[in-house]
Design a protein around this motif. Structure first.
Motif: not given
Length: 225
Positions: A56-80
């Motif tokens: 529901x947000x326009x812009x996401x800023x991630x401060x996640x250290x765990x690399x795979x968590x970052x990738x998974x989050x972007x994979x699920x959100x980049x089209x949303x």
């Protein structure tokens, strides 16, 4: 346009000042996520309810250290969402993986962000936050006023600007150098966001960016006089 920004982290040490600073200009909310332990994990699970909230947000800023968590989050959100800024990353190979998504920024330092990349949300954000841009008004030989047009998301530019009011500015090079050195006294966490990076190098990057902004602003002020 009024954009909504979500900041997501997996450690409490990150993102606090960014949230405080950015919320002065945009509607901003902090989210916590628990990352699995270890550097690379085969199975990553992110709550569907969290994805639904973040979408529901326009812009996401991630401060996640765990690399795979970052990738998974972007994979699920980049089209949303319209844009994602990755504030924590590890290694050039990982950066290349992240940049395959066309609406993702992976800055070396948050105070280097600039440009609109053809995206209205990213443009609006970087008009206020990123590479420092200031306007200085001198009265006589001293700095009377500083307008922060664009500042570091961590608040370092505001910190420097407040400190410089009343300072002598007869020698532009010396004043800019002092401003840059003052930034090194601000508790920058850039070296912690760029994992394995050197603390002093990040302080020097931030210091140089603010030195350049002050020198430019003082030269412009001199021309106007």
């Amino acid at each position: 346009m009024s954009i909504k920004i979500a900041i997501i982290r997996d450690e409490p040490v990150f993102g606090e000042r960014a949230c405080e600073t950015i919320s002065k200009e945009f509607e901003t909310e902090m989210f916590e996520v628990e990352s699995p332990k270890g550097i690379f994990i085969d199975d990553i699970e992110i709550s569907p309810s969290l994805i639904e909230k973040l979408a529901k947000f326009d812009l996401i800023i991630t401060y996640i250290k765990q690399a795979d968590m970052t990738l998974e989050l972007i994979e699920q959100l980049h089209e949303k969402v319209s844009w994602i800024i990755v504030g924590v990353w590890r290694g050039e190979g990982f950066k290349k993986q992240l940049l395959k998504y066309k609406n993702v920024s992976v800055p070396d330092a948050m105070c280097e962000l600039e440009g609109n990349k053809g995206n209205s949300v990213f443009k609006e954000f970087t008009e206020k936050f990123g590479k420092p841009d200031i306007k200085i008004n001198c009265q006589g030989e001293r700095i009377a006023e500083i307008d922060v047009i664009r500042g570091s998301p961590c608040g370092a530019t505001d910190f420097m600007a407040k400190d410089m009011i009343g300072k002598e500015a007869t020698d532009i090079d010396i004043t800019a150098k002092k401003a840059g050195l003052r930034i090194q006294h601000y508790p920058c966490r850039g070296h912690k966001l760029r994992l394995f990076a050197d603390e002093e190098s990040h302080k020097q990057i931030a210091s140089q960016l603010h030195h350049d902004a002050v020198k430019k602003a003082l030269n412009e002020n001199k021309k106007e006089k």
